[in-house]
Scaffold this motif. Structure first.
Motif, PDB file in Angstrom:
ATOM      1  N   LEU A 139       4.861 -27.259 -16.084  1.00  0.00           N
ATOM      2  CA  LEU A 139       3.396 -27.266 -16.146  1.00  0.00           C
ATOM      3  C   LEU A 139       2.772 -28.045 -14.994  1.00  0.00           C
ATOM      4  N   GLU A 140       3.536 -28.195 -13.914  1.00  0.00           N
ATOM      5  CA  GLU A 140       3.056 -28.821 -12.684  1.00  0.00           C
ATOM      6  C   GLU A 140       2.492 -30.222 -12.912  1.00  0.00           C
ATOM      7  N   PRO A 141       3.295 -31.137 -13.466  1.00  0.00           N
ATOM      8  CA  PRO A 141       2.814 -32.504 -13.696  1.00  0.00           C
ATOM      9  C   PRO A 141       2.617 -33.249 -12.387  1.00  0.00           C
ATOM     10  N   GLN A 142       1.753 -34.255 -12.431  1.00  0.00           N
ATOM     11  CA  GLN A 142       1.545 -35.092 -11.252  1.00  0.00           C
ATOM     12  C   GLN A 142       2.591 -36.194 -11.129  1.00  0.00           C
ATOM     13  N   PHE A 168       6.293 -24.507 -22.846  1.00  0.00           N
ATOM     14  CA  PHE A 168       4.983 -23.959 -22.499  1.00  0.00           C
ATOM     15  C   PHE A 168       4.064 -23.918 -23.715  1.00  0.00           C
ATOM     16  N   ARG A 169       4.571 -23.476 -24.829  1.00  0.00           N
ATOM     17  CA  ARG A 169       3.724 -23.302 -26.009  1.00  0.00           C
ATOM     18  C   ARG A 169       3.344 -24.620 -26.665  1.00  0.00           C
ATOM     19  N   ALA A 170       4.207 -25.621 -26.535  1.00  0.00           N
ATOM     20  CA  ALA A 170       3.919 -26.908 -27.180  1.00  0.00           C
ATOM     21  C   ALA A 170       2.998 -27.788 -26.359  1.00  0.00           C
ATOM     22  N   HIS A 171       3.038 -27.656 -25.029  1.00  0.00           N
ATOM     23  CA  HIS A 171       2.340 -28.632 -24.192  1.00  0.00           C
ATOM     24  C   HIS A 171       1.206 -28.068 -23.351  1.00  0.00           C
ATOM     25  N   GLU A 172       1.037 -26.757 -23.314  1.00  0.00           N
ATOM     26  CA  GLU A 172      -0.070 -26.219 -22.532  1.00  0.00           C
ATOM     27  C   GLU A 172      -1.405 -26.656 -23.116  1.00  0.00           C
ATOM     28  N   ARG A 173      -2.405 -26.656 -22.273  1.00  0.00           N
ATOM     29  CA  ARG A 173      -3.737 -27.075 -22.711  1.00  0.00           C
ATOM     30  C   ARG A 173      -4.228 -26.205 -23.856  1.00  0.00           C
ATOM     31  N   ALA A 174      -5.014 -26.814 -24.721  1.00  0.00           N
ATOM     32  CA  ALA A 174      -5.573 -26.098 -25.871  1.00  0.00           C
ATOM     33  C   ALA A 174      -6.379 -24.894 -25.383  1.00  0.00           C
ATOM     34  N   LYS A 233      -3.601 -35.145 -28.374  1.00  0.00           N
ATOM     35  CA  LYS A 233      -3.931 -35.272 -26.958  1.00  0.00           C
ATOM     36  C   LYS A 233      -2.772 -35.852 -26.165  1.00  0.00           C
ATOM     37  N   LEU A 234      -1.971 -36.675 -26.802  1.00  0.00           N
ATOM     38  CA  LEU A 234      -0.773 -37.198 -26.140  1.00  0.00           C
ATOM     39  C   LEU A 234       0.210 -36.062 -25.873  1.00  0.00           C
ATOM     40  N   ARG A 235       0.354 -35.154 -26.857  1.00  0.00           N
ATOM     41  CA  ARG A 235       1.262 -34.012 -26.679  1.00  0.00           C
ATOM     42  C   ARG A 235       0.803 -33.133 -25.523  1.00  0.00           C
ATOM     43  N   TRP A 247       3.941 -33.358 -20.033  1.00  0.00           N
ATOM     44  CA  TRP A 247       4.346 -32.155 -19.320  1.00  0.00           C
ATOM     45  C   TRP A 247       3.194 -31.540 -18.526  1.00  0.00           C
ATOM     46  N   ASN A 248       1.930 -31.637 -18.997  1.00  0.00           N
ATOM     47  CA  ASN A 248       0.809 -31.209 -18.167  1.00  0.00           C
ATOM     48  C   ASN A 248       0.529 -32.207 -17.061  1.00  0.00           C
ATOM     49  N   GLU A 249       0.524 -33.497 -17.413  1.00  0.00           N
ATOM     50  CA  GLU A 249       0.174 -34.555 -16.468  1.00  0.00           C
ATOM     51  C   GLU A 249       1.391 -35.354 -16.020  1.00  0.00           C
ATOM     52  N   ALA A 250       2.307 -35.615 -16.933  1.00  0.00           N
ATOM     53  CA  ALA A 250       3.498 -36.415 -16.625  1.00  0.00           C
ATOM     54  C   ALA A 250       4.660 -35.918 -17.473  1.00  0.00           C
TER      55      ALA A 250
END
Length: 356
Positions: free
Chosen positions: A191-194, A134-140, A100-102, A106-109
């Motif tokens: 991945l458009e992080p906040q 993209f492949r390592a950090h995109e949502r499951a 979940k950290l992974r 990049w998704n969130e920060a």
């Protein structure tokens, strides 16, 4: 470990709430050096905060600790790193399990590391870096096709004013320093992080390239509405990019405030010394004032205020008791001006010119 969203007693709407965080490094089986001590601050949506201070004061260690990107010997043994996710829930980054950290990164920060050449794998083309990210950090459950990732990567590179055809097909060493740095910024935004954490993003670049990157960062923040933690020793960049500034010394946050508070009404002698050591760009010329001595060893911090041995205005109490951050001026939305100094409210001292 528990990685469920955490809801603290007080919710002030901050995107990132750091509470009493320590960051350390193991130097032996039972030995740990604490590089960051008891740091707390809030960062609201759309805000930019600069962390300034001399080399070795803990800025980069704190930035890495916020995303748990520390080397193997690094630990965050204490505190809370509360982050408001895109779905509105809050999570303590310290408690996220590995997978979940992974996904969080990049998704969130995301982070832009110091030295773009070292951040890229030298045997992979820039295109492969985007594909891997993209492949390592995109949502499951979501796996974009290669064509879609390349198209999105090209859009991101155009956003930082690079030619995607040239850059995607190049190895890192085939690009200039400025092109590598902008490619790294585009990669961080994939991945458009906040939240974007930038560690000395303009180090070792010429002044024109620095200007180009700083201007584009400001434009992107306005356009994409992400928040930013900007780690730098360049006070000029901090003044230009940041809404708020935090001064760090010997691993502690010793003053925080709006950019105007820090640069025009600083209330810690160390912050004032940093500002006075830089030649002014406008106004009357004056000889920059050097700051004698150096930061203390983290293995042997002096008692009381760590800055006291270098401070011309230290009191006897400064060498015996460590001052804590106190609110000097409070504003809405977490914009308080705070300082950890026994003389922060001493009008005579500041009238003498410790703060410009």
């Amino acid at each position: 470990m528990n990685d469920h969203p955490t809801a603290p007693d007080t919710d002030n709407g901050a995107l990132l709430s750091v509470r009493g965080v320590d960051v350390g490094y193991r130097t032996g089986r039972r030995t740990r050096v604490t590089a960051v001590h008891d740091v707390s601050f809030d960062l609201h949506p759309g805000q930019s905060m600069a962390l300034v201070g001399e080399s070795g004061c803990g800025k980069t260690t704190l930035g890495l600790g916020l995303l748990r990107l520390l080397p193997r010997t690094g630990v965050v043994p204490k505190g809370e790193i509360l982050f408001r996710r895109k779905d509105g829930t809050r999570v303590d980054v310290r408690t996220l399990e590995k997978e979940k950290l992974r996904r969080f990164r990049w998704n969130e920060a995301a982070m832009v590391f110091q030295g773009a050449m070292n951040a890229f794998n030298p045997v992979l083309k820039i295109e492969e870096h985007f594909l891997d990210t993209f492949r390592a950090h995109e949502r499951a459950g979501r796996r974009r096709p290669r064509k879609e990732i390349i198209e999105r990567s090209a859009e991101l590179l155009e956003m930082v004013r690079l030619d995607p055809v040239r850059v995607l097909g190049s190895f890192p060493h085939e690009l200039s320093g400025g092109m590598r740095q902008r490619s790294l910024i585009a990669l961080a935004l994939a991945l458009e992080p906040q939240l974007l954490i930038l560690d000395e993003p303009t180090t070792a670049l010429d002044i024109l390239t620095q200007r180009s990157i700083v201007e584009r960062l400001a434009e992107l923040r306005e356009e994409l509405r992400f928040s930013m933690v900007f780690i730098t020793h360049d006070l000029g960049l901090a003044a230009e990019l940041a809404d708020r500034v935090g001064t760090m010394y010997a691993g502690r946050l010793i003053e925080t405030g709006t950019t105007r508070d820090i640069f025009y009404r600083s209330r810690h002698p160390y912050t004032s010394a940093l500002i006075n050591s830089v030649p002014p760009v406008v106004g009357d010329l004056h000889v920059p004032e050097s700051l004698p001595g150096g930061p203390p060893s983290l293995n042997a911090l002096p008692p009381g205020c760590s800055f006291a041995p270098r401070c011309a205005h230290a009191l006897d109490s400064c060498t015996a008791t460590r001052p804590v951050l106190e609110v000097l001026k409070h504003r809405d939305a977490g914009l308080s001006h705070t300082a950890a100094c026994f003389r922060s409210t001493d009008a005579a001292l500041h009238a003498e010119g410790v703060s410009r």
